[in-house]
Design a protein around this motif. Sequence first.
Motif, short mmCIF file in Angstrom:
data_model
loop_
_atom_site.label_atom_id
_atom_site.label_comp_id
_atom_site.label_asym_id
_atom_site.label_seq_id
_atom_site.Cartn_x
_atom_site.Cartn_y
_atom_site.Cartn_z
N LEU A 109 12.76 -0.20 -0.49
CA LEU A 109 12.43 0.14 -1.88
C LEU A 109 11.02 0.66 -2.06
N SER A 110 10.24 0.66 -1.00
CA SER A 110 8.82 1.02 -1.17
C SER A 110 8.21 1.38 0.18
N GLY A 111 6.99 1.88 0.10
CA GLY A 111 6.25 2.18 1.32
C GLY A 111 5.95 0.91 2.11
N ALA A 112 5.52 -0.12 1.39
CA ALA A 112 5.17 -1.37 2.06
C ALA A 112 6.38 -1.94 2.80
N GLU A 113 7.51 -1.95 2.14
CA GLU A 113 8.71 -2.51 2.80
C GLU A 113 9.12 -1.66 4.01
N SER A 114 8.86 -0.37 3.94
CA SER A 114 9.18 0.48 5.10
C SER A 114 8.27 0.09 6.26
N ASN A 115 6.99 -0.13 5.97
CA ASN A 115 6.07 -0.54 7.04
C ASN A 115 6.38 -1.94 7.55
N GLU A 116 6.73 -2.85 6.64
CA GLU A 116 7.12 -4.21 7.06
C GLU A 116 8.25 -4.13 8.08
N SER A 137 -7.76 2.82 6.39
CA SER A 137 -6.34 3.00 6.12
C SER A 137 -5.86 2.13 4.98
N TYR A 138 -4.74 2.54 4.39
CA TYR A 138 -4.01 1.69 3.45
C TYR A 138 -2.53 1.81 3.80
N HIS A 139 -1.86 0.66 3.94
CA HIS A 139 -0.44 0.69 4.32
C HIS A 139 0.44 -0.11 3.39
N GLY A 140 -0.10 -0.64 2.27
CA GLY A 140 0.76 -1.37 1.34
C GLY A 140 0.21 -2.75 1.04
N ALA A 141 0.78 -3.39 0.02
CA ALA A 141 0.19 -4.62 -0.51
C ALA A 141 1.00 -5.88 -0.22
N VAL A 209 -0.52 4.68 12.16
CA VAL A 209 -1.53 5.59 11.61
C VAL A 209 -0.98 6.29 10.38
N GLU A 210 -1.83 6.47 9.38
CA GLU A 210 -1.49 7.42 8.32
C GLU A 210 -1.71 8.77 8.98
N THR A 211 -0.68 9.61 9.01
CA THR A 211 -0.81 10.88 9.73
C THR A 211 -2.03 11.64 9.21
N GLY A 214 -4.90 8.92 3.57
CA GLY A 214 -4.71 9.20 2.15
C GLY A 214 -5.85 8.70 1.28
N THR A 215 -5.64 7.56 0.63
CA THR A 215 -6.62 7.05 -0.33
C THR A 215 -8.02 6.98 0.26
N ASN A 216 -8.11 6.70 1.53
CA ASN A 216 -9.43 6.54 2.15
C ASN A 216 -10.05 7.87 2.58
N CYS A 242 4.04 6.73 12.44
CA CYS A 242 3.33 7.55 11.46
C CYS A 242 3.73 7.11 10.06
N ASP A 243 2.75 6.68 9.30
CA ASP A 243 2.97 6.32 7.90
C ASP A 243 2.83 7.60 7.08
N GLU A 244 3.99 8.09 6.63
CA GLU A 244 4.02 9.34 5.84
C GLU A 244 4.31 9.03 4.37
N VAL A 245 4.01 7.79 3.97
CA VAL A 245 4.34 7.39 2.60
C VAL A 245 3.65 8.32 1.60
N MET A 246 2.39 8.63 1.84
CA MET A 246 1.67 9.48 0.90
C MET A 246 1.71 10.96 1.29
N CYS A 247 1.60 11.24 2.59
CA CYS A 247 1.46 12.65 2.98
C CYS A 247 2.79 13.33 3.25
N ALA A 271 8.18 6.93 1.57
CA ALA A 271 8.59 6.41 0.25
C ALA A 271 8.19 7.47 -0.78
N LYS A 272 7.40 7.10 -1.78
CA LYS A 272 6.86 8.01 -2.80
C LYS A 272 7.65 9.32 -2.98
N GLY A 273 7.27 10.38 -2.26
CA GLY A 273 7.88 11.70 -2.43
C GLY A 273 9.34 11.76 -2.03
N1 PLP Z 1 1.31 3.67 3.01
C1 PLP Z 1 0.50 4.57 2.43
C2 PLP Z 1 -0.16 5.61 3.28
C3 PLP Z 1 0.28 4.54 1.05
O1 PLP Z 1 -0.53 5.43 0.49
C4 PLP Z 1 0.94 3.55 0.28
C5 PLP Z 1 0.73 3.48 -1.18
O2 PLP Z 1 -0.15 4.08 -1.75
C6 PLP Z 1 1.76 2.63 0.92
C7 PLP Z 1 1.94 2.73 2.29
C8 PLP Z 1 2.46 1.55 0.16
O3 PLP Z 1 3.50 2.08 -0.58
P1 PLP Z 1 4.12 1.23 -1.78
O4 PLP Z 1 3.06 1.10 -2.82
O5 PLP Z 1 5.31 2.03 -2.21
O6 PLP Z 1 4.50 -0.09 -1.24
#
Ligand code: PLP
Length: 439
Positions: A109-116, A137-141, A209-211, A214-216, A242-247, A271-273
């Motif tokens: 359902l989300s980027g974080a769950e995909s990484n989990e 890096s940021y990979h989810g909360a 790795v975030e390919t 993103g935020t950072n 490769c975390d492609e959640v944002m890119c 996720a996201k896009g």
């Molecule tokens: N990975 C990256 C690179 C992100 O930018 C984000 C969210 O901004 C996440 C993971 C987490 O995604 P979500 O907020 O859908 O759990």
Amino acid sequence: MDSQDMIDLCKKHTMYTWAAGDNVEPIPVERAEGVYFYTPEGKRFLDFNSQLMSVNIGHSHPRVIEAMHQQLQQVAYVYPGTATAVRARVAKMLSELVPGDINTFFFTLSGAESNENAIKAARSYTGRFKILSRYRSYHGATNACMQLTGDPRRWANEPGSPGFIKVMDPRPYHYSFGESEEEQTARNLEYLEEVIMYEGPDTIAAMFVETITGTNGIQPPPKGYLKGLKALLEKYGILMVCDEVMCGFGRTGKMFGFEHYDVVPDIVTMAKGLTSSYAPLGAMGVSDAIAEHFKKNMFWGGLTYNSHCLALSAAEASIQVMLDEKLVENAARLESVMREEMERLKERHPSFKEGRALGLFGMIDVQKNSAGERIAPFNGSHPAMTKLGQFFRDNGLFTFVRWGSFMCNPPLCITEEQLREGFAIIDRGMEITDAAFEG
Ligand code: PLP
């Protein structure tokens, strides 16, 4: 409901993310269309961040709304052990879209769950325990994703559990691995190999790795890094995730970020896009070898809403819109307009430090003096940046201001004229940061 009622009730009865509730000043939103959204009183905002870098095709696309409507009439949800047409179609579509041998997907359902789930899959597949990721890096909360994450949002969630190892990026925030891109890549990979030796290669399951960071910083990797990284990890049997959640999904002018670098990871998370945020959906895509493993071995993971039909219908329609309307190509084309606008800002504003753009993935850093010092300290702010954020908001430009930088990530359906409209507001706004320059 008018704006004030919306704000009051939301603040009274809901918690906001990454903030103390009393400090939040939410924008009241009634409707959204294309690259704009509107308050109940009709104030228009140009969405220069695609909300959370996620509404990639733009708001309220009629084809997505219609597809979701039709899916709802058929079946909204069935449990994950079923087979459905929409699940079959989206998985096939993704297996054709994602390059290389990534043909099998686990829906979340989300980027974080995909990484989990990628952490679980990597550990289970390799029989190893440790996970490498990068500070910048940021990979989810969620719990494990906070431990993957390197940026300061991790601190409040510490201590974490053992086995999460952080390393430096080839382009850290202050430290430099070298002047040229080649040098940054070579020195960073040498350093990384030493970390791997000390940690014990046989204990490391994967590196995330975030390919494109993103935020950072919206930081593309230096030349040769991802290819070199893949080769280094392969040498030690470590998976590359490769975390492609944002890119991912067209943001960078290619469908997936790693397509810029002639490399295919073992696992990709998204996720996201994926649905352009019309519904919550994430996915973990795995290589054929990993997929084969989980045909014979249990995947120890589950979610009530795995492969949710409504969310999948949003993904299918949104990806189809992206393809039919050539939005990835539009993002690639408008990169030069974004760069041209950034160049113009640089000529006009002494406080302009650096602009980066890959497709419609952009960020501008602000400086406080001609020595190039950032206007805000690490993890800090500056009154001029706060004022700049307020100026954007007052003038109908929605974007994120973070530390000494701000984002330029509009929906991929933006026109050249609308993009320039956003930069015209930025141009006026940067007079505020100019006033703080060497002041
Ligand atoms: N990975 C990256 C690179 C992100 O930018 C984000 C969210 O901004 C996440 C993971 C987490 O995604 P979500 O907020 O859908 O759990």
